[in-house]
Design a protein around this motif. Structure first.
Motif, PDB file in Angstrom:
ATOM      1  N   SER A  42      -4.657  -0.869   8.289  1.00 30.65           N
ATOM      2  CA  SER A  42      -5.880  -1.440   8.854  1.00 30.65           C
ATOM      3  C   SER A  42      -7.091  -0.585   8.492  1.00 30.65           C
ATOM      4  N   ARG A  43      -6.919   0.714   8.423  1.00 30.45           N
ATOM      5  CA  ARG A  43      -8.007   1.613   8.047  1.00 30.45           C
ATOM      6  C   ARG A  43      -8.312   1.515   6.552  1.00 30.45           C
ATOM      7  N   LEU A  44      -7.247   1.488   5.741  1.00 29.37           N
ATOM      8  CA  LEU A  44      -7.454   1.351   4.294  1.00 29.37           C
ATOM      9  C   LEU A  44      -8.145   0.029   3.949  1.00 29.37           C
ATOM     10  N   ALA A  45      -7.713  -1.040   4.585  1.00 29.72           N
ATOM     11  CA  ALA A  45      -8.311  -2.344   4.322  1.00 29.72           C
ATOM     12  C   ALA A  45      -9.790  -2.347   4.679  1.00 29.72           C
ATOM     13  N   THR A  46     -10.154  -1.601   5.710  1.00 31.08           N
ATOM     14  CA  THR A  46     -11.558  -1.502   6.097  1.00 31.08           C
ATOM     15  C   THR A  46     -12.365  -0.776   5.030  1.00 31.08           C
ATOM     16  N   ARG A  47     -11.874   0.369   4.561  1.00 34.23           N
ATOM     17  CA  ARG A  47     -12.567   1.119   3.515  1.00 34.23           C
ATOM     18  C   ARG A  47     -12.689   0.282   2.230  1.00 34.23           C
ATOM     19  N   ILE A  48     -11.616  -0.423   1.894  1.00 32.81           N
ATOM     20  CA  ILE A  48     -11.634  -1.263   0.699  1.00 32.81           C
ATOM     21  C   ILE A  48     -12.661  -2.377   0.843  1.00 32.81           C
ATOM     22  N   ASN A  89       2.633 -10.896  11.062  1.00 38.15           N
ATOM     23  CA  ASN A  89       1.635 -11.943  10.861  1.00 38.15           C
ATOM     24  C   ASN A  89       0.258 -11.337  10.621  1.00 38.15           C
ATOM     25  N   ALA A  90      -0.123 -10.370  11.453  1.00 43.57           N
ATOM     26  CA  ALA A  90      -1.441  -9.744  11.319  1.00 43.57           C
ATOM     27  C   ALA A  90      -1.562  -8.950  10.028  1.00 43.57           C
ATOM     28  N   VAL A  91      -0.480  -8.280   9.628  1.00 42.52           N
ATOM     29  CA  VAL A  91      -0.509  -7.495   8.394  1.00 42.52           C
ATOM     30  C   VAL A  91      -0.568  -8.409   7.177  1.00 42.52           C
ATOM     31  N   ALA A  92       0.219  -9.486   7.183  1.00 38.51           N
ATOM     32  CA  ALA A  92       0.189 -10.431   6.059  1.00 38.51           C
ATOM     33  C   ALA A  92      -1.190 -11.060   5.910  1.00 38.51           C
ATOM     34  N   SER A  93      -1.879 -11.278   7.013  1.00 43.49           N
ATOM     35  CA  SER A  93      -3.240 -11.813   6.950  1.00 43.49           C
ATOM     36  C   SER A  93      -4.167 -10.838   6.236  1.00 43.49           C
ATOM     37  N   ILE A  94      -3.933  -9.546   6.408  1.00 42.47           N
ATOM     38  CA  ILE A  94      -4.728  -8.545   5.687  1.00 42.47           C
ATOM     39  C   ILE A  94      -4.394  -8.569   4.201  1.00 42.47           C
ATOM     40  N   ALA A  95      -3.113  -8.749   3.859  1.00 44.16           N
ATOM     41  CA  ALA A  95      -2.753  -8.898   2.444  1.00 44.16           C
ATOM     42  C   ALA A  95      -3.504 -10.076   1.832  1.00 44.16           C
ATOM     43  N   ASP A  96      -3.552 -11.161   2.559  1.00 49.57           N
ATOM     44  CA  ASP A  96      -4.255 -12.354   2.080  1.00 49.57           C
ATOM     45  C   ASP A  96      -5.741 -12.072   1.903  1.00 49.57           C
ATOM     46  N   LEU A  97      -6.341 -11.356   2.844  1.00 52.82           N
ATOM     47  CA  LEU A  97      -7.755 -10.984   2.741  1.00 52.82           C
ATOM     48  C   LEU A  97      -8.019 -10.171   1.482  1.00 52.82           C
ATOM     49  N   LEU A  98      -7.189  -9.141   1.258  1.00 50.44           N
ATOM     50  CA  LEU A  98      -7.406  -8.270   0.102  1.00 50.44           C
ATOM     51  C   LEU A  98      -7.126  -9.002  -1.206  1.00 50.44           C
ATOM     52  N   ASP A  99      -6.150  -9.873  -1.205  1.00 52.66           N
ATOM     53  CA  ASP A  99      -5.871 -10.689  -2.391  1.00 52.66           C
ATOM     54  C   ASP A  99      -7.085 -11.536  -2.767  1.00 52.66           C
ATOM     55  N   THR A 106       2.204  -5.544   1.535  1.00 53.24           N
ATOM     56  CA  THR A 106       0.769  -5.382   1.769  1.00 53.24           C
ATOM     57  C   THR A 106       0.284  -4.045   1.231  1.00 53.24           C
ATOM     58  N   GLU A 107       1.115  -3.027   1.309  1.00 55.02           N
ATOM     59  CA  GLU A 107       0.768  -1.746   0.680  1.00 55.02           C
ATOM     60  C   GLU A 107       0.610  -1.915  -0.826  1.00 55.02           C
ATOM     61  N   GLN A 108       1.441  -2.747  -1.442  1.00 47.00           N
ATOM     62  CA  GLN A 108       1.314  -3.004  -2.879  1.00 47.00           C
ATOM     63  C   GLN A 108       0.010  -3.724  -3.192  1.00 47.00           C
ATOM     64  N   VAL A 109      -0.339  -4.708  -2.382  1.00 45.42           N
ATOM     65  CA  VAL A 109      -1.618  -5.402  -2.548  1.00 45.42           C
ATOM     66  C   VAL A 109      -2.771  -4.411  -2.398  1.00 45.42           C
ATOM     67  N   THR A 110      -2.650  -3.537  -1.407  1.00 47.51           N
ATOM     68  CA  THR A 110      -3.692  -2.544  -1.154  1.00 47.51           C
ATOM     69  C   THR A 110      -3.845  -1.600  -2.336  1.00 47.51           C
ATOM     70  N   ILE A 161      -0.531   5.524  -6.497  1.00 50.24           N
ATOM     71  CA  ILE A 161      -1.364   5.167  -5.353  1.00 50.24           C
ATOM     72  C   ILE A 161      -0.481   4.844  -4.147  1.00 50.24           C
ATOM     73  N   LEU A 162       0.626   4.147  -4.379  1.00 52.37           N
ATOM     74  CA  LEU A 162       1.541   3.813  -3.277  1.00 52.37           C
ATOM     75  C   LEU A 162       2.100   5.065  -2.607  1.00 52.37           C
ATOM     76  N   VAL A 163       2.415   6.071  -3.402  1.00 52.25           N
ATOM     77  CA  VAL A 163       2.897   7.330  -2.825  1.00 52.25           C
ATOM     78  C   VAL A 163       1.858   7.896  -1.864  1.00 52.25           C
ATOM     79  N   HIS A 164       0.601   7.856  -2.270  1.00 53.86           N
ATOM     80  CA  HIS A 164      -0.458   8.391  -1.422  1.00 53.86           C
ATOM     81  C   HIS A 164      -0.665   7.529  -0.172  1.00 53.86           C
ATOM     82  N   ILE A 165      -0.571   6.214  -0.330  1.00 56.32           N
ATOM     83  CA  ILE A 165      -0.724   5.331   0.837  1.00 56.32           C
ATOM     84  C   ILE A 165       0.377   5.603   1.846  1.00 56.32           C
ATOM     85  N   ARG A 166       1.621   5.677   1.379  1.00 58.05           N
ATOM     86  CA  ARG A 166       2.751   5.817   2.291  1.00 58.05           C
ATOM     87  C   ARG A 166       2.841   7.209   2.905  1.00 58.05           C
TER      88      ARG A 166
END
Length: 518
Positions: free
Chosen positions: A226-232, A349-359, A445-449, A505-510
């Motif tokens: 949720s924080r990463l999606a905000t910065r993005i 559901n809430a996380v997948a919605s963020i994936a959709d937003l970033l996509d 969603t991490e992959q999308v991010t 990037i995924l390593v850093h996210i996780r």
């Protein structure tokens, strides 16, 4: 496991003395030690339950799962001379899990959740059992535990049977990332196998530890997303020369969802001096303008999810409950994982919605009809070479694929209750399936991010190179974050495989390497 030394030194609550938090479980999952409260009074509290079971056995009292069969077989009496064999049979006939195994990190989270329940002292287990589970964590020997086979009511019976088996020296454990026979691994670690006492297999298996341990991991990763999606989203607004007014505090003052306002304020702060610059358009597309409204749903849901996950974590959730002080055996259904199932269905559901937003944000960035002057597919190639370079074209396709899979998994698992075990378990939670689905949605969603982090960094850099962005107007946190991403993945001029960059990037996210918003 990362940072094992520092994790072992981290302040982890003492099992039996303090309530555990989601973060405690996650630290233990990543390698932190487990310590038991070992005062004489506490040991006596634990042993009192086991002693009460023994007195009931001696007086030929009837106890479900101790002097009776299990589930629908509860009406079948078990002869006294066979009562001590019964837990071994329970452990063995549930050894039928399939699918992938939980990772060592996931299994450590499961063990932490089971230990957190057993140390409450209402399960009729001995002190030595608690010591052995803590020893498995402290020697990093988590059981090899199949992920599939639990319906999440009558507990996570099949996956947790693998913990019961390992304590007896059967089946396998993870050792240094590889399977090894538990008898061999325990002997090498100086851990003596135990024979489970009459109630102990049931106490280990008949609970919600698998779903709860996974829920802790999913929650922590979702909160960070949720924080990463905000910065993005702030960076996407900059890359598309968006309207900062969409995040004005005055605008959000009239709609008081706390999480939504939190996200809007973070973006507003990230945009800094850009508030005062010229605006290209009155309104941006929803994936930018409504980012706080999408991410805010998750931010606002996290507090009640934390409440329910931590309540489950710090509960006695097996059956029967042993009240040694009142000398009662209480038969009920605390193994039912409904709260975790609902939380995990909502979280995915809430996380997948963020994936959709970033996509959708990435789709805008690569399309010259909507990115307001950026090159096609964000390619950095110029002149004649522009014709043969395709930048982030395939990354956008991959992101669409990961998003579609995440959205497909949002069907609520808790709606698919199945009657099992001769209709004794005729209404079940499906909490473990919900938690597994949620972790997969988080992973996607991490992959999308990761993909959008690369793309939006490219977009912001292109704006700067085109003279349309004054670097001095970028806030220090945002500029530092952009530069960190650029160090991990160089600007894309000529086409190259971006898989290594995405994985880095995924390593850093996780690992949650970036501090985002205090």
């Amino acid at each position: 496991m990362n940072d094992r030394i520092s994790l072992k030194q981290a302040a982890i609550p003492v099992f039996g003395a303090d309530a555990l938090t989601i973060e405690d479980v996650c630290r233990i999952a990543r390698g932190a030690s487990a310590r038991l409260h070992d005062s004489p009074d506490y040991r006596a509290h634990i042993e009192r339950g086991a002693a009460f079971i023994e007195r009931l056995l001696a007086s030929e009292g009837e106890i479900y799962g101790v002097t009776t069969g299990y589930g629908d077989s509860c009406s079948v009496g078990v002869a006294q001379q066979l009562a001590r064999e019964l837990p071994i049979h329970l452990m063995r006939f549930h050894g039928c899990g399939l699918g992938n195994h939980f990772t060592p990190e996931q299994t450590r989270a499961v063990l932490a959740a089971r230990l957190a329940s057993l140390v409450r002292g209402y399960s009729g287990v001995r002190w030595v059992l608690l010591e052995r589970i803590a020893a498995l964590l402290n020697h990093d020997l988590p059981p090899l535990m199949p992920a599939e086979g639990s319906v999440g009511a009558s507990g996570d019976l099949t996956p947790l049977s693998y913990l019961a088996a390992v304590l007896m020296g059967e089946r396998e454990v993870w050792k240094d990332g590889q399977p090894e026979a538990s008898a061999v691994a325990l002997a090498a670690a100086g851990i003596e196998p135990i024979t489970l006492a009459p109630k102990e297999a049931l106490a280990i298996m008949n609970g919600t530890a698998a779903m709860t341990g996974l829920a802790c991991l999913a929650f922590e990763r979702a909160e960070y997303l949720s924080r990463l999606a905000t910065r993005i989203s702030a960076m996407t607004s900059i890359a598309t020369r968006g309207n900062p007014g969409h995040f004005d505090p005055a605008l959000f003052g009239v709609k008081p969802h706390a999480g939504q306002n939190e996200v809007a304020d973070w973006i507003w702060t990230d945009l800094g001096r850009l508030h005062d610059g010229p605006q290209m358009r009155l309104q941006d597309r929803y994936s930018i303008r409504c980012a706080p409204h999408v991410i805010g749903v998750l931010r606002d849901a996290l507090p009640w999810m934390r409440r329910d996950i931590e309540n489950e974590l710090n509960s006695s959730n097996d059956n029967p409950i042993i009240d040694a002080v009142g000398e009662r055996v209480l038969h009920g259904g605390h193994f039912y994982g409904g709260h975790i199932a609902f939380a995990m269905d909502a979280l995915k559901n809430a996380v997948a919605s963020i994936a959709d937003l970033l996509d959708r944000q990435l789709a805008l960035l690569v399309d010259t009809r909507y990115n307001h002057g950026l090159p096609k597919n964000l390619s950095g190639a110029e002149g004649l070479r522009g014709a043969i370079n395709h930048g982030f074209k395939a990354v956008q396709i991959g992101t669409s694929s990961w998003t579609a899979e995440a959205l497909k998994l949002t069907m609520p698992a808790s709606s698919f209750s199945r009657s099992t075990e001769c209709h004794n378990q005729d209404k079940v939670s499906m909490g473990t399936i919900a938690a597994r689905d949620c972790l997969r949605v988080v992973e996607l969603t991490e992959q999308v991010t990761a993909a959008l982090l690369l793309a939006v960094t490219q977009g912001v850099t292109l704006r700067s190179r085109q003279g349309e962005l004054d670097e001095a107007t970028l806030t220090a946190p945002l500029r530092g974050f952009r530069d960190d991403i650029a160090k991990l993945s160089a600007f894309v001029t000529e086409d190259r495989p971006l898989e290594p960059d995405l994985r880095q990037i995924l390593v850093h996210i996780r690992a949650r390497r970036w501090e985002l918003y205090s």
